[in-house]
Scaffold this active site. Structure first.
Site, PDB file in Angstrom:
ATOM      1  N   GLU A  46     -38.074  -6.280  16.204  1.00  0.00           N
ATOM      2  CA  GLU A  46     -39.110  -7.269  15.892  1.00  0.00           C
ATOM      3  C   GLU A  46     -40.313  -7.025  16.789  1.00  0.00           C
ATOM      4  O   GLU A  46     -40.163  -6.552  17.926  1.00  0.00           O
ATOM      5  CB  GLU A  46     -38.539  -8.680  16.127  1.00  0.00           C
ATOM      6  CG  GLU A  46     -39.565  -9.779  15.892  1.00  0.00           C
ATOM      7  CD  GLU A  46     -38.969 -11.177  15.777  1.00  0.00           C
ATOM      8  OE1 GLU A  46     -37.753 -11.332  16.008  1.00  0.00           O
ATOM      9  OE2 GLU A  46     -39.731 -12.109  15.453  1.00  0.00           O
ATOM     10  N   GLU A 208     -35.116 -16.877   8.164  1.00  0.00           N
ATOM     11  CA  GLU A 208     -34.895 -18.251   8.636  1.00  0.00           C
ATOM     12  C   GLU A 208     -35.830 -19.200   7.887  1.00  0.00           C
ATOM     13  O   GLU A 208     -36.628 -19.923   8.490  1.00  0.00           O
ATOM     14  CB  GLU A 208     -35.044 -18.332  10.163  1.00  0.00           C
ATOM     15  CG  GLU A 208     -34.019 -17.449  10.856  1.00  0.00           C
ATOM     16  CD  GLU A 208     -33.810 -17.731  12.342  1.00  0.00           C
ATOM     17  OE1 GLU A 208     -34.627 -18.415  12.958  1.00  0.00           O
ATOM     18  OE2 GLU A 208     -32.781 -17.248  12.873  1.00  0.00           O
ATOM     19  N   GLU A 341     -28.691 -11.206  12.252  1.00  0.00           N
ATOM     20  CA  GLU A 341     -29.015 -11.476  13.666  1.00  0.00           C
ATOM     21  C   GLU A 341     -27.744 -11.988  14.338  1.00  0.00           C
ATOM     22  O   GLU A 341     -27.183 -12.998  13.891  1.00  0.00           O
ATOM     23  CB  GLU A 341     -30.139 -12.517  13.803  1.00  0.00           C
ATOM     24  CG  GLU A 341     -31.502 -11.981  13.423  1.00  0.00           C
ATOM     25  CD  GLU A 341     -32.643 -12.957  13.670  1.00  0.00           C
ATOM     26  OE1 GLU A 341     -32.564 -13.755  14.631  1.00  0.00           O
ATOM     27  OE2 GLU A 341     -33.614 -12.919  12.884  1.00  0.00           O
ATOM     28  N   GLN A 391     -31.515  -7.651  19.930  1.00  0.00           N
ATOM     29  CA  GLN A 391     -32.326  -6.702  19.205  1.00  0.00           C
ATOM     30  C   GLN A 391     -32.171  -5.340  19.862  1.00  0.00           C
ATOM     31  O   GLN A 391     -31.511  -5.239  20.886  1.00  0.00           O
ATOM     32  CB  GLN A 391     -33.777  -7.157  19.222  1.00  0.00           C
ATOM     33  CG  GLN A 391     -33.964  -8.514  18.553  1.00  0.00           C
ATOM     34  CD  GLN A 391     -35.430  -8.816  18.193  1.00  0.00           C
ATOM     35  OE1 GLN A 391     -36.319  -7.985  18.284  1.00  0.00           O
ATOM     36  NE2 GLN A 391     -35.675 -10.045  17.776  1.00  0.00           N
TER      37      GLN A 391
HETATM   38  O1  AHR Z   1     -34.246 -12.717  17.517  1.00  0.00           O
HETATM   39  C1  AHR Z   1     -35.166 -13.654  17.979  1.00  0.00           C
HETATM   40  C2  AHR Z   1     -35.473 -14.731  16.942  1.00  0.00           C
HETATM   41  O2  AHR Z   1     -34.322 -15.479  16.698  1.00  0.00           O
HETATM   42  C3  AHR Z   1     -35.881 -14.236  15.590  1.00  0.00           C
HETATM   43  O3  AHR Z   1     -37.225 -13.947  15.502  1.00  0.00           O
HETATM   44  C4  AHR Z   1     -35.536 -15.391  14.703  1.00  0.00           C
HETATM   45  O4  AHR Z   1     -35.233 -14.985  13.396  1.00  0.00           O
HETATM   46  C5  AHR Z   1     -34.378 -16.038  15.408  1.00  0.00           C
HETATM   47  O5  AHR Z   1     -34.546 -17.404  15.506  1.00  0.00           O
END
Ligand code: AHR
Length: 544
Positions: A46, A208, A341, A391
């Site tokens: 991200e 989300e 995630e 991530q």
């Molecule tokens: O991974 C960090 C954040 O966590 C992401 O941007 C979001 O999708 C989630 O709430």
């Protein structure tokens, strides 16, 4: 060593007690579950803190070795783990991103305010004028696709549903996938150095959508999902659309979405249903300040160690409950789960550098968490089609800590490396028995428990891969892995463990935690090994 800290479990316990009785993993070779999708070994990138800028992208002119601006060190190391798929550009960032900003000559790309500018978690020393806050857009779709190609992964793009119209989504698909010479967007792609289609198969329709992706109700999102995904061109190669699913146990989001979809004429182009689950160790109770109520990445007691792992094992029941809710409508289970995630989310304070927003250190406890989670995915191989740890680098449960010339892999990296042997193999059922569960008490006196051993197995030809996790904070185990009905020819073991659950790698000690060969004793139809406290073992077994 300070005695009080040691007793509280805040520092490494030098004494590793050994349980006398043997724990057992029975591998039921004749009880196949399903093929383990290589895509469950996926990643997530991200535009957040130090993930893209510094972590992956340094630019062509950088003194840091790079290939077309992409760091050579991360390309080489990541490729070794067989990364299958990488999700980009968010996360919450995705629903603010305009893909056209990342197209064309770099010098003329617009600088934009990053979604995360107002986060309360920015370390005080962070430079708030850098690309982490004002994105230069020097890293765009073609650069990301190139990164994926170099590491051997497929790209998974998350489209903006909150702030761009549906037409922009299909224009992005056109930019990525229309044939060379066919469209204005294909010409733009060619000008960005990619004349041939990028063949992006995986598309997330928002992220989300119950929160930063638009605050939709599940019913409204069902309508939007269909509208966005219905008429997107596929250029002869079917696209796999992924719906923005629930956060952890939010079953109502899944139920209501699927029910609405049923009355709206079906699930349309949906291939996968997202699920997000973070483990945060909020055993002390969640307060209004969510970040302050999380646990620390490095300083944790025995109890906090178990609390975090227990939260991770919820994945098992989350998969089952959402799967069951999906099945009320999608009776044939055409749509699979995409856990796009997952991982540990610790409180701020261990960021590798100031601009690495939501960056954190990563210990053997995190590696155990990753290994436990993969074992759960394997045991649900027929349900989970993809997963993406959050991530890749410098953020949350990352595989890498990277800043300027500094580079190291985390213990979690080594789990991906070890577990790659499962990719594409047939998961088979395992039965685990161990002397007694792990037990601890919460501050209020509530007694808690966690299974003392965790395992999964897969078969490919004559090779059986068994991965065993010992989540105990301080007890080693003798483990007998029994392959009923097969005769074992050879067994090779690898163990990932440190001096304690707190062990981790740093830029000055980058190899403090790394996998090592271990003794795996063959005994008829069984293999016996010693699994240290808070460690992960892989056995590669050849059967006759
Ligand atoms: O991974 C960090 C954040 O966590 C992401 O941007 C979001 O999708 C989630 O709430």
């Amino acid at each position: 060593m300070r005695r009080r800290e040691l007793l509280a479990g805040l520092v490494a316990a030098p004494l590793v007690r050994s349980q006398p009785s043997v724990s057992r993993v029975e591998v039921l070779l004749r009880e196949p579950i399903a093929r383990i999708a290589p895509e469950i070994y996926g990643h997530f990138v991200e535009h957040l803190g130090g993930v893209v800028y510094d972590g992956i992208w340094v630019g062509e002119g950088s003194k840091i070795p790079n290939q077309d601006g992409l760091r050579t060190d991360i390309i080489h190391s990541l490729a070794k783990t067989k990364p299958s798929v990488i999700r980009w550009p968010g996360g919450c960032f995705a629903d603010q991103y305009d893909w056209r900003d990342g197209v064309g000559p770099r010098a003329s790309r617009p600088k934009r305010t990053n979604f995360w500018i107002d986060s309360k978690q920015w370390p005080a020393a962070a430079n708030k004028m850098g690309p982490q806050v004002f994105d230069t857009n020097h890293f765009g779709s073609a650069d990301f696709a190139r990164f994926c190609r170099r590491v051997g992964a497929q790209p998974y793009f998350a489209a903006n549903l909150r702030s761009l119209p549906a037409q922009d989504f299909w224009h992005w698909v056109e930019y990525c996938n229309s044939p060379n010479g066919s469209t204005a967007n294909a010409a733009k792609r060619a000008a960005d150095g990619e004349p041939n289609p990028l063949n992006v198969r995986y598309w997330g329709v928002g992220n989300e959508s119950w929160g930063c992706g638009g605050n939709y109700s599940p019913e409204d999102y069902a309508i939007e999902f269909k509208r966005y995904s219905a008429w997107v061109p596929n250029y002869g190669k079917p696209l796999s659309m992924i719906g923005s699913g629930p956060s952890s146990g939010e079953l109502e989001w899944t139920r209501k979405f699927f029910q609405k979809a049923a009355t709206q004429g079906g699930l349309g182009k949906m291939w996968g249903w997202g699920l997000h689950h973070y483990s945060t160790n909020v055993s002390g109770g969640r307060t209004n300040d969510w970040d302050a109520s999380k646990g620390d990445a490095l300083q944790f007691s025995r109890e906090e160690h178990y609390e975090l792992l227990r939260e991770a094992t919820h994945m098992d029941r989350l998969i089952e409950s959402h799967w069951s809710a999906m099945g009320d409508v999608d009776r044939a289970h055409r749509v699979k789960l995409v856990v796009d995630e997952w991982g540990s989310w610790h409180r701020p304070g261990t960021e590798p550098f100031a601009e690495a927003l939501i960056g954190q250190q990563n210990t053997m406890r995190d590696a155990v968490l990753a290994a436990l989670t993969f074992n759960i995915f394997h045991r649900h191989a027929e349900k989970v089609a993809m997963a993406n740890i959050a991530q890749l680098v410098n953020c949350l449960q990352s595989l890498f800590l990277i800043h300027e010339e500094k580079f190291c892999v985390t213990p979690t990296y080594h789990v991906f490396e070890m577990y790659a042997a499962h990719q594409g193999a047939e998961a088979v059922r395992t039965v685990v028995s161990s002397p007694a569960p792990l037990e601890w008490k919460r501050p209020g006196g509530q007694g808690m428990r966690l299974e003392a051993l965790n395992a999964s197995a897969s078969v490919q030809g004559k090779r059986v891969t068994v991965t065993v996790v010992n989540p105990s904070f301080d007890e080693a185990r003798e483990v007998e892995v029994r392959l009923a009905g097969a005769s074992v020819r050879t067994a090779a073991g690898t163990i990932l463990g440190g001096a304690s659950a707190h062990s981790h790698n740093t830029w000055s000690a980058p190899r403090a935690v790394e996998p090592k060969p271990m003794t795996a004793r063959v005994n008829g139809d069984a293999v016996v090994c010693h699994v240290g406290a808070s460690s992960v073992v892989k056995l590669l077994i050849e059967v006759a």
